[in-house]
Every structure is written in structure tokens, then in C-alpha cells.
Design an enzyme around this catalytic site. Structure first.
Site, PDB file in Angstrom:
ATOM      1  N   GLY A   1       0.813  -1.210   0.000  1.00 29.07           N
ATOM      2  CA  GLY A   1       0.000   0.000   0.000  1.00 29.07           C
ATOM      3  C   GLY A   1       0.840   1.251   0.000  1.00 29.07           C
ATOM      4  O   GLY A   1       2.067   1.185  -0.047  1.00 29.07           O
TER       5      GLY A   1
ATOM      6  N   GLU B   1      -0.100   1.464  -6.489  1.00 28.34           N
ATOM      7  CA  GLU B   1       0.754   0.987  -5.400  1.00 28.34           C
ATOM      8  C   GLU B   1       0.978  -0.525  -5.471  1.00 28.34           C
ATOM      9  O   GLU B   1       2.066  -1.006  -5.169  1.00 28.34           O
ATOM     10  CB  GLU B   1       0.154   1.372  -4.039  1.00 28.34           C
ATOM     11  CG  GLU B   1       0.314   2.842  -3.681  1.00 28.34           C
ATOM     12  CD  GLU B   1       1.754   3.227  -3.312  1.00 28.34           C
ATOM     13  OE1 GLU B   1       2.571   2.318  -3.055  1.00 28.34           O
ATOM     14  OE2 GLU B   1       2.055   4.432  -3.289  1.00 28.34           O
TER      15      GLU B   1
ATOM     16  N   GLU C   1       4.841  -1.933  -5.766  1.00 25.45           N
ATOM     17  CA  GLU C   1       5.456  -2.709  -4.693  1.00 25.45           C
ATOM     18  C   GLU C   1       5.561  -4.203  -4.972  1.00 25.45           C
ATOM     19  O   GLU C   1       6.404  -4.877  -4.383  1.00 25.45           O
ATOM     20  CB  GLU C   1       4.677  -2.485  -3.384  1.00 25.45           C
ATOM     21  CG  GLU C   1       4.746  -1.042  -2.921  1.00 25.45           C
ATOM     22  CD  GLU C   1       4.448  -0.861  -1.449  1.00 25.45           C
ATOM     23  OE1 GLU C   1       3.705  -1.675  -0.894  1.00 25.45           O
ATOM     24  OE2 GLU C   1       4.975   0.114  -0.864  1.00 25.45           O
TER      25      GLU C   1
ATOM     26  N   PRO D   1      -6.348   7.092  14.905  1.00 32.53           N
ATOM     27  CA  PRO D   1      -5.110   7.881  14.860  1.00 32.53           C
ATOM     28  C   PRO D   1      -3.887   7.129  15.382  1.00 32.53           C
ATOM     29  O   PRO D   1      -2.765   7.519  15.101  1.00 32.53           O
ATOM     30  CB  PRO D   1      -5.415   9.093  15.747  1.00 32.53           C
ATOM     31  CG  PRO D   1      -6.771   8.925  16.280  1.00 32.53           C
ATOM     32  CD  PRO D   1      -7.416   7.742  15.663  1.00 32.53           C
TER      33      PRO D   1
ATOM     34  N   GLU E   1      11.087  -7.901   0.122  1.00 28.75           N
ATOM     35  CA  GLU E   1      10.778  -9.309  -0.069  1.00 28.75           C
ATOM     36  C   GLU E   1       9.286  -9.420  -0.290  1.00 28.75           C
ATOM     37  O   GLU E   1       8.521  -8.534   0.136  1.00 28.75           O
ATOM     38  CB  GLU E   1      11.188 -10.104   1.185  1.00 28.75           C
ATOM     39  CG  GLU E   1      11.457 -11.577   0.944  1.00 28.75           C
ATOM     40  CD  GLU E   1      11.958 -12.256   2.238  1.00 28.75           C
ATOM     41  OE1 GLU E   1      11.468 -13.353   2.533  1.00 28.75           O
ATOM     42  OE2 GLU E   1      12.799 -11.666   2.938  1.00 28.75           O
TER      43      GLU E   1
END
Lengths: 150, 150
Positions: free
Chosen positions: A38, A54, A58, A75, A105
Site C-alpha cells: 500500500g 501501489e 510494490e 489515529p 521481499e
């Protein structure tokens, strides 16, 4: 809407389903733990576009989003700053899985063999996800909508 | 997560269910149209806390959140700036409905008598909502996860 103050940061996480499990990455940066792929949503980009981008950056995988799962906003979920994440469920439709960008990895995991330590609140997210896959039940909010409980 | 750039702004909207329909407000600011009550999520505040707070500020109602419905993020959904909204379904558990804060009028509407013009993408959100209430079906993403379509 009122005046603007400091705002939390919108991010996305993508649970990529494969035949043998879901794709996780080992983060290159702190916390160097396994995580759902993400990242940040850019201004002018929808969350869906960010999720597809994303995932590709990734994992090397081209994904198709199946559904929006849930948005997590406690939060305290990310110790670095207040990041809100919208989690998508997706499947790979192309590309070759390889760790790229912020990932050092990559691996495919089932519920039974998840890494012992996951970054941020990703253990909670995956717990919600596996429960949803088994029961169709999404997180109920009714009794949790009190300050701090999200 | 990568470097940080400019980010969209997280907001919430709250569909407050009452016996006779859902609560909408007539906005005091531009666009001066009927809208689902909502507003910005503050840094350090969960979306759930923001939803309860904004509902109270704009309608005078104390709400209990029932469920998180969907997060809408199309950069064109709000012409002022890129606001991402997470929509909650809620019910009033206290307070007296009255237009406050950014609301100049308040009303309860059914699907059949919605205002002709709603602010932002709130017509789309309410269409999704009423469909969900009737069918249990949430928005599918599979075929919509292409750039710009969200």
C-alpha cells in the site's frame, strides 16, 4: 464544511488474492515488518487508482480491484503519523510478483501461516478480512462508535 | 510508503436514518444546495469520531453509527478541492433536529421526495445507499477500477 486545519493522510492498502493465499511484502523501511502492500493516495488521484498503482509499484503485479473492504482511521494505527487507509480486495491479472520499491521481499500467505509480526494495524485488518471471507460479515460499528475505538 | 506530496483531504458524510426518512441539510455556503451532513476529519480524530461530531454540529442530533457504507474519492466529486469522503449510516439517539453551523435549513426526505439538486456527488451516494437498503448490494468495483471511474 468548516475551516481547514491539519488533516490526516489518505492511504490505500491492497489485499491481493492469489490461488495459494494473499500477497504480503516485507517492508524496506521502518517498521521493517511484513505488511499489506500500500501507500499514499496522491492529490487528484482516486483511491482506486492509487490502489492499482501501489500494488504495481510494490509487487510488480497488475491488479483488478474486486471490492472496497473498509476504511481504517484510528489515529494510533500508524505510529509515524495519522494515516487513514482504505483497504481494497483485489486479484492479480498480470505481471510477475517481485519485491519492488519499498518492498525488500514478497510472499504469499494463508491465514494459517501469516507472519508473526505485521506492521501497523495490519493484523487487525487481516483478521477482519479473513472473517469477512468466511462469514460475509463486515465490521459492525454500532457499539464501537465511541471515541478512540475504531 | 513513499515520499509525501500533496494529499487529498479526508472528510465524512453521515446518512442519518429517521422513521420518516433521512436527514439532509441545506448548505449555508456554496454550493447552497441540499446535502448529506458532513465535514472534515481532523488530524488525530478517527473518521467515526468526526462523523459523530459533524452530525451533532450540523443537525443538533446525537447519532450512533450503524455502519461504514463506502468511501468516495473521485477527484472530481467536489469542485472546490480533492475531498475524499467516507460515508456512514447512522441513527439519531438524542438531540433535537435543528440547522446549525454550516446548515441553514434541515429536512427529512424519502427516496421519492429527495431535493432535485444535491451538492457534490451526493445524488450518487444516495442512489447507492437506497439501492443498498433495498438489495443489500454494495457498489461493485471490479469493472470500475479504471482511471477516473470511481
Amino acid at each position: 464544511m468548516g475551516k481547514q486545519y491539519r488533516n490526516p493522510f489518505p492511504t490505500v492498502d491492497i489485499i491481493i488474492e492469489q490461488e495459494k493465499g494473499i500477497v504480503l511484502i516485507l517492508r524496506r523501511n521502518e517498521p521493517q515488518q511484513w505488511a499489506i502492500p500500500g501507500g499514499f493516495c496522491d492529490y487528484g488521484e482516486s483511491l482506486e487508482q492509487a490502489a492499482v498503482r501501489e500494488a504495481r509499484e510494490e509487487t510488480g503485479l497488475t491488479v483488478e480491484l474486486i471490492e472496497q473492504f473498509h476504511t481504517y482511521s484510528d489515529p494510533r494505527r500508524d505510529p509515524r503519523q495519522h494515516n487513514i487507509t482504505t483497504v481494497y480486495i483485489a486479484r492479480a491479472i498480470g505481471g510477475t510478483p517481485q519485491a519492488q520499491d519499498d518492498a525488500q521481499e514478497i510472499g504469499v500467505f494463508t491465514e494459517a501461516d501469516l507472519p508473526a509480526e505485521l506492521a501497523f494495524d495490519h493484523d487487525r485488518i487481516l483478521k477482519d478480512y479473513f472473517l469477512y471471507k468466511k462469514t460475509g460479515q463486515r465490521r459492525a460499528l454500532g457499539t464501537r462508535a465511541t471515541p478512540g475505538q475504531t
